[in-house]
Design an enzyme around this catalytic site. Structure first.
Site, PDB file in Angstrom:
ATOM      1  N   SER A 124       1.101  -1.270  -0.030  1.00  0.00           N
ATOM      2  CA  SER A 124      -0.279  -0.109   0.145  1.00  0.00           C
ATOM      3  C   SER A 124       0.572   1.130   0.094  1.00  0.00           C
ATOM      4  O   SER A 124       0.485   2.096  -0.116  1.00  0.00           O
ATOM      5  CB  SER A 124      -1.356  -0.083   1.027  1.00  0.00           C
ATOM      6  OG  SER A 124       0.013  -0.022   2.241  1.00  0.00           O
ATOM      7  N   HIS A 125       1.981   1.486   0.411  1.00  0.00           N
ATOM      8  CA  HIS A 125       3.174   2.329   0.453  1.00  0.00           C
ATOM      9  C   HIS A 125       4.192   1.929  -0.209  1.00  0.00           C
ATOM     10  O   HIS A 125       5.419   3.038   0.062  1.00  0.00           O
ATOM     11  CB  HIS A 125       3.195   2.817   1.837  1.00  0.00           C
ATOM     12  CG  HIS A 125       2.554   3.559   1.991  1.00  0.00           C
ATOM     13  ND1 HIS A 125       1.189   2.479   2.460  1.00  0.00           N
ATOM     14  CD2 HIS A 125       1.576   4.436   2.549  1.00  0.00           C
ATOM     15  CE1 HIS A 125      -0.247   3.226   2.928  1.00  0.00           C
ATOM     16  NE2 HIS A 125       0.430   4.133   3.319  1.00  0.00           N
ATOM     17  N   ARG A 172       2.569   4.122  -4.858  1.00  0.00           N
ATOM     18  CA  ARG A 172       2.664   5.365  -4.461  1.00  0.00           C
ATOM     19  C   ARG A 172       2.904   6.207  -5.451  1.00  0.00           C
ATOM     20  O   ARG A 172       2.113   7.923  -5.785  1.00  0.00           O
ATOM     21  CB  ARG A 172       2.715   5.921  -3.367  1.00  0.00           C
ATOM     22  CG  ARG A 172       2.027   5.421  -2.158  1.00  0.00           C
ATOM     23  CD  ARG A 172       0.732   5.891  -1.740  1.00  0.00           C
ATOM     24  NE  ARG A 172      -0.102   5.181  -0.602  1.00  0.00           N
ATOM     25  CZ  ARG A 172      -1.224   5.486  -0.168  1.00  0.00           C
ATOM     26  NH1 ARG A 172      -1.208   6.312  -0.608  1.00  0.00           N
ATOM     27  NH2 ARG A 172      -1.528   4.899   0.969  1.00  0.00           N
ATOM     28  N   ALA A 227       4.012   7.880   3.054  1.00  0.00           N
ATOM     29  CA  ALA A 227       4.652   6.490   3.135  1.00  0.00           C
ATOM     30  C   ALA A 227       4.081   5.899   4.604  1.00  0.00           C
ATOM     31  O   ALA A 227       3.023   5.920   4.907  1.00  0.00           O
ATOM     32  CB  ALA A 227       6.552   7.122   3.201  1.00  0.00           C
ATOM     33  N   ASP A 238       4.094  -1.066  12.891  1.00  0.00           N
ATOM     34  CA  ASP A 238       3.442  -0.033  11.955  1.00  0.00           C
ATOM     35  C   ASP A 238       1.711  -0.141  11.772  1.00  0.00           C
ATOM     36  O   ASP A 238       1.559  -0.736  10.797  1.00  0.00           O
ATOM     37  CB  ASP A 238       4.010   0.571  11.019  1.00  0.00           C
ATOM     38  CG  ASP A 238       3.800   1.757  10.037  1.00  0.00           C
ATOM     39  OD1 ASP A 238       2.593   1.886  10.577  1.00  0.00           O
ATOM     40  OD2 ASP A 238       4.105   1.013   9.055  1.00  0.00           O
ATOM     41  N   ASP A 291      -5.268   0.861   1.468  1.00  0.00           N
ATOM     42  CA  ASP A 291      -5.545  -0.306   0.662  1.00  0.00           C
ATOM     43  C   ASP A 291      -6.675  -0.656   0.307  1.00  0.00           C
ATOM     44  O   ASP A 291      -7.638  -1.827  -0.554  1.00  0.00           O
ATOM     45  CB  ASP A 291      -5.032  -1.489   1.861  1.00  0.00           C
ATOM     46  CG  ASP A 291      -4.030  -1.911   2.245  1.00  0.00           C
ATOM     47  OD1 ASP A 291      -3.269  -2.519   1.620  1.00  0.00           O
ATOM     48  OD2 ASP A 291      -3.654  -1.696   3.910  1.00  0.00           O
ATOM     49  N   LYS A 293     -11.861   3.017  20.963  1.00  0.00           N
ATOM     50  CA  LYS A 293     -10.324   2.962  21.326  1.00  0.00           C
ATOM     51  C   LYS A 293      -9.615   2.957  20.896  1.00  0.00           C
ATOM     52  O   LYS A 293      -8.640   3.677  20.820  1.00  0.00           O
ATOM     53  CB  LYS A 293     -10.514   1.258  21.787  1.00  0.00           C
ATOM     54  CG  LYS A 293     -10.736   0.900  23.242  1.00  0.00           C
ATOM     55  CD  LYS A 293     -10.749  -0.536  23.587  1.00  0.00           C
ATOM     56  CE  LYS A 293     -11.094  -0.912  24.437  1.00  0.00           C
ATOM     57  NZ  LYS A 293     -11.015  -2.169  25.851  1.00  0.00           N
ATOM     58  N   PRO A 313       4.370  -8.981  15.333  1.00  0.00           N
ATOM     59  CA  PRO A 313       4.447  -8.087  14.345  1.00  0.00           C
ATOM     60  C   PRO A 313       5.458  -8.076  13.680  1.00  0.00           C
ATOM     61  O   PRO A 313       6.789  -8.071  14.407  1.00  0.00           O
ATOM     62  CB  PRO A 313       3.770  -6.354  14.780  1.00  0.00           C
ATOM     63  CG  PRO A 313       3.370  -6.961  16.049  1.00  0.00           C
ATOM     64  CD  PRO A 313       3.960  -8.465  16.575  1.00  0.00           C
ATOM     65  N   GLY A 314       6.077  -7.649  11.621  1.00  0.00           N
ATOM     66  CA  GLY A 314       7.112  -7.417  11.602  1.00  0.00           C
ATOM     67  C   GLY A 314       7.958  -8.313  10.455  1.00  0.00           C
ATOM     68  O   GLY A 314       8.795  -8.398  10.111  1.00  0.00           O
TER      69      GLY A 314
END
Ligand code: NDP
Ligand SMILES: O=C(O)C1=NCCCC1
Length: 345
Positions: free
Chosen positions: A55-56, A60, A130, A186, A196, A239, A313-314
């Site tokens: 998506s980045h 882009r 970005a 992120d 997205d 939240k 994550p990552g």
């Protein structure tokens, strides 16, 4: 992979990281950035593509170029760095991109974090188009902890409100660990990133329920209905909405940047980049608890795995990076041809 030798079949191409950076550099310079700005944006965009952050990544590029052509952003801006106080650096990005502003302040920020234990960077008058993880991950690779927030453009309805006000407002965090790559997350504070939604619309895919509303404020899973007069919702109801509000306050109010609702592109057809602010906090963990932070974060990861967790994550991004580094970055052949044409003029 050797320079300028992408392997292309009918549908897909494999291109080396340095080749993609070189190609993107040529595209940016051809379309109005300085070579210095082009180098930073090209590295950022190629890194996203390499890591599967589609998506980045190169998706882009048309948005970057139409924005440059519109005059909305200054692709040759020189950021002005001010050393405000012991733990505080400020950058006026000069209506340019946020990443060159961060690069201009990086050394001072790290020096301050290492001497004071913590340092804050406030960027304003900047455009961020970005992914946010490239802004924090390098600090963790140097043993530092980093947190960043950036606001974007109005397209998210605050929980309980009637109309969009917030941006998709991501939060990125990076921390070192002893036996592995840094821990990095992120995430947009919207249920899905705007990029997205655009990709889903192009592919003719539906969104998951609970992500967006149409122009009448009714729930929809149609990405086109979201893009054409509709809006996104925050993740996690009140939240995520509170976190998005926090991002507006930290990234805009605290830096001197615009709130997501404070600008519009109406006078600049083709403009796509949010003109906002960005905040980074960098911490030297050796100055804090007196324990080895990287060992402690490793212990947390060990316990998470022992508890059954299979994906941090990552992890997906780092796996994709390893694959890209071994075999080349896979992009569509038509996208490669388009980049080559754009680099010519
Ligand atoms: N510049 C701007 O103004 C904006 C930029 N963005 C960017 O858009 C990008 C996409 O954001 P978003 O759609 O929220 O990202 P995702 O929801 O895809 O992922 C968010 C985070 O969660 C991790 N993750 C995802 N799924 C799992 C899982 N099943 N288990 C464990 N971890 C998981 C991801 O790791 P992994 O990466 O390894 O999958 C990532 O760190 C971000 O890079 C963000 O910075 C978004 C909004 C505005
Ligand atoms: O995907 C998003 O959401 C955004 N990305 C780049 C800047 C605008 C919002």
């Amino acid at each position: 992979m050797s320079a300028q030798s992408p392997i292309v079949d009918n549908a897909t191409a494999l291109i080396g990281f340095d080749d993609l950076v070189g190609l993107l550099h040529a595209v940016f310079v051809k379309h109005g950035t300085s070579p210095q700005v082009a180098a930073i944006l090209a590295h950022n965009c190629a890194s996203a593509e390499r890591d599967g952050a589609h998506s980045h990544g190169i998706f882009r590029i048309p948005g970057y170029l139409s924005t440059l052509a519109s005059g909305w952003v200054d692709g040759k801006a020189t950021p002005v760095v001010t050393d405000v106080a012991s733990g505080f650096v400020r950058v006026d990005a000069g209506n340019g991109f946020a990443q060159p502003a961060l690069e201009a302040a990086r050394a001072l920020l790290v020096d301050k974090a290492r001497s004071a234990g913590i340092a804050l960077l406030a960027i304003h008058n900047s455009h961020h188009f970005a992914a946010l993880w490239p802004d924090v991950e390098p600090f963790a690779e140097e043993g530092l902890v980093a947190l960043s927030v950036v606001n974007s453009m109005t397209c998210v309805v605050p929980h309980g409100a009637d109309r969009p006000l917030f941006g998709t407002n991501p939060i990125a965090f990076a921390a070192p660990r002893a036996d592995g790559l840094p821990i990095v997350f992120d995430l947009a504070t919207s249920a899905i990133a705007h990029g997205d939604v655009q990709i889903a619309a192009r592919k003719g895919e539906r969104l998951s329920p609970g992500m967006g509303v149409d122009s009448l404020g009714q729930p929809t899973t149609d990405p086109k209905a979201v893009l054409e007069g509709g809006a996104l919702l925050p993740f996690g109801g009140h939240k995520g909405s509170a976190l998005s509000m926090m991002v507006e306050l930290l990234a805009a109010a605290l830096t001197g940047g615009n709130f997501s609702f404070e600008f519009n592109w109406a006078d600049h057809p083709g403009a796509r980049t949010p003109w906002t602010g960005q905040l980074l906090i960098v911490i030297d963990p050796s100055k804090t608890a007196g324990q080895n932070f990287a060992e402690r974060s490793q212990e947390l990861v060990r316990q998470m795995h022992a508890a059954g967790l299979r994906r941090l994550p990552g992890d997906r991004r780092h796996r994709t990076r390893a694959k890209s580094q071994a075999a080349g970055i896979e992009i569509e052949a038509k996208d490669l041809r388009q980049l080559q044409e754009l680099a010519q003029g």
